[in-house]
Write a protein that holds these residues in place. Sequence first.
Motif, PDB file in Angstrom:
ATOM      1  N   TRP A 315       0.601  -0.932   0.057  1.00 56.09           N
ATOM      2  CA  TRP A 315      -0.201  -0.087  -0.245  1.00 56.09           C
ATOM      3  C   TRP A 315       0.760   1.451  -0.041  1.00 56.09           C
ATOM      4  CZ3 TRP A 315      -4.804   2.240  -0.793  1.00 56.09           C
ATOM      5  CH2 TRP A 315      -5.559   3.215   0.021  1.00 56.09           C
ATOM      6  N   GLY A 320      -0.654   4.646  -2.101  1.00 58.63           N
ATOM      7  CA  GLY A 320      -2.272   4.421  -1.607  1.00 58.63           C
ATOM      8  C   GLY A 320      -3.634   4.843  -2.994  1.00 58.63           C
ATOM      9  N   VAL A 321      -4.306   5.661  -2.111  1.00 60.69           N
ATOM     10  CA  VAL A 321      -5.503   6.667  -3.210  1.00 60.69           C
ATOM     11  C   VAL A 321      -5.272   7.728  -3.131  1.00 60.69           C
ATOM     12  CG1 VAL A 321      -7.504   6.961  -3.661  1.00 60.69           C
ATOM     13  CG2 VAL A 321      -6.398   4.704  -2.701  1.00 60.69           C
ATOM     14  N   THR A 325      -1.848   7.344   2.630  1.00 59.96           N
ATOM     15  CA  THR A 325      -1.360   6.717   2.636  1.00 59.96           C
ATOM     16  C   THR A 325      -1.497   5.934   3.832  1.00 59.96           C
ATOM     17  OG1 THR A 325       1.513   7.215   3.106  1.00 59.96           O
ATOM     18  CG2 THR A 325       0.750   6.097   0.150  1.00 59.96           C
ATOM     19  N   GLY A 329      -6.789   5.658   5.102  1.00 57.95           N
ATOM     20  CA  GLY A 329      -6.740   5.444   3.673  1.00 57.95           C
ATOM     21  C   GLY A 329      -6.588   4.509   3.528  1.00 57.95           C
ATOM     22  N   LEU A 330      -5.942   3.534   4.271  1.00 60.00           N
ATOM     23  CA  LEU A 330      -6.342   2.515   3.562  1.00 60.00           C
ATOM     24  C   LEU A 330      -7.606   1.498   3.674  1.00 60.00           C
ATOM     25  CD1 LEU A 330      -5.345  -0.620   3.360  1.00 60.00           C
ATOM     26  CD2 LEU A 330      -3.796  -0.869   4.395  1.00 60.00           C
ATOM     27  N   ARG A 332     -10.712   2.928   4.109  1.00 64.75           N
ATOM     28  CA  ARG A 332     -11.408   3.302   3.532  1.00 64.75           C
ATOM     29  C   ARG A 332     -11.713   2.868   2.445  1.00 64.75           C
ATOM     30  NH1 ARG A 332      -9.750   8.213   6.059  1.00 64.75           N
ATOM     31  NH2 ARG A 332      -8.738   9.336   3.976  1.00 64.75           N
ATOM     32  N   TRP A 333     -10.322   2.161   1.594  1.00 66.79           N
ATOM     33  CA  TRP A 333     -10.183   2.038   0.273  1.00 66.79           C
ATOM     34  C   TRP A 333     -10.295   0.376   0.345  1.00 66.79           C
ATOM     35  CZ3 TRP A 333      -7.286  -2.589  -1.285  1.00 66.79           C
ATOM     36  CH2 TRP A 333      -7.273  -2.883  -2.673  1.00 66.79           C
ATOM     37  N   PHE A 402      -5.185   1.742  -7.368  1.00 65.78           N
ATOM     38  CA  PHE A 402      -5.739   1.440  -5.930  1.00 65.78           C
ATOM     39  C   PHE A 402      -7.647   2.398  -5.821  1.00 65.78           C
ATOM     40  CE2 PHE A 402      -1.847   0.644  -3.728  1.00 65.78           C
ATOM     41  CZ  PHE A 402      -1.989  -0.611  -3.432  1.00 65.78           C
ATOM     42  N   SER A 403      -8.270   2.976  -6.463  1.00 68.33           N
ATOM     43  CA  SER A 403      -9.117   3.368  -6.930  1.00 68.33           C
ATOM     44  C   SER A 403     -10.503   3.696  -6.040  1.00 68.33           C
ATOM     45  CB  SER A 403      -8.848   3.700  -8.754  1.00 68.33           C
ATOM     46  OG  SER A 403      -9.077   2.368  -8.972  1.00 68.33           O
TER      47      SER A 403
END
Length: 403
Positions: A315, A320-321, A325, A329-330, A332-333, A402-403
């Motif tokens: 990640w 990240g997105v 990072t 955020g992880l 949420r993804w 990642f999207s």
Amino acid sequence: MTECSVMVEHAAQTVSGYVSVDLAARVAGISLAEMQRIAARFAKGSTEPWCGAVLIVRTERVLGCRHRDIAVASLAEWMREALATNRFRFRLAAEQVEPGAEMRPDDFLLLHRAVASGACPANQLQHGLSALCAGGPLLAATRENFDCLMDHFYGWGFRDDALSGISADYLDFLDRSRRQLGMTDRYYGAVLADLGGVDLPRRLDGAGFVRVADYMLRLGLPWTLPERAGMDRAAAGIINEARHQLGVSQADHEMDLITIAGGVLRLRDLDTHGFYRLHAAYLKAGYLMREPAPPVAGEPGYITQPQANLIWRLWQENGGVDGDTSAAGLDRWLGFAGGLASLTAAGAGKLIGEWLSPRIERRTAVADALRVGHRAGWETPICAERAAEAIERSEAATAPEFS
């Protein structure tokens, strides 16, 4: 006012004691003879200012020789400020350190040479010096903090005869071994000169130590290299992460262990000095320490900490997105209520497989092409270069999005 100027102003306020006439001459930018004449004039009671200040001079006779020192507080303000800078303050500390103190004058002079060498990256120097003093005056620096800072300087590329390239246990190994083998001083000196390129053991670097130690072992020593307690997993993880981030090959890593970390052949044999040196070298090369992976409970059936560590590394490596990072955020993804910690072990394994499988397939293809190239008669350097370029292109193309 900048942070640096504030620190200099604070240091100037805390600089005290006496300074030698020699160092005062260096600060003033005049000859020693001229500074001696000025100090002698004030020692005789002159009140005529020099550079706007009336100097307070003390005279002391030692073994028939006269020594004069100048009270720092009586110097002109610009000289006190200069004494507080890195250019002069370590020399001043060497003059003022008390006999029997933990730090010796030679230690401060070594530090002066290290700072003056410019080996330390500018963005890390002030942090290192602050850690040395631990928020207190320079003369209160501890031996432990000093050794740590000098290990970092070694990793940054600073070399000095007073800074040994190998640790004390390896120096002791050489001394015990040469005595066991009955080497005379002349014989031992010849071995050091021929295999290590030095005249004294403490001047050996890691590569020289390996050559000398290997020679002694082949002569039939009844012991091997000293056993060291293995590095803790956290420290070993930092070095491995730095290697991965910088793209250091196994061969280059092994050479770094020898030349930078003090003649170590395996990562697990690193001592504290070697770790600090290797870590500093990787930091200078551009290694950026990441935040540790989020901890997980490791309940049966759920994601384990090693799985979380790998997911976190992938990640972070791939940004990240939208550059976020963070752990949040992880989570949420992933889209789960409990985030990373709520993944099952099977789900985590599937996710890791999806991210790593393309890389593994591409690396396998490149390795196959490399073997074919060898059979086709390619030159080895060309093969290695083509393989490295292919791996770099393939990993960029197969990095998870990642999207």
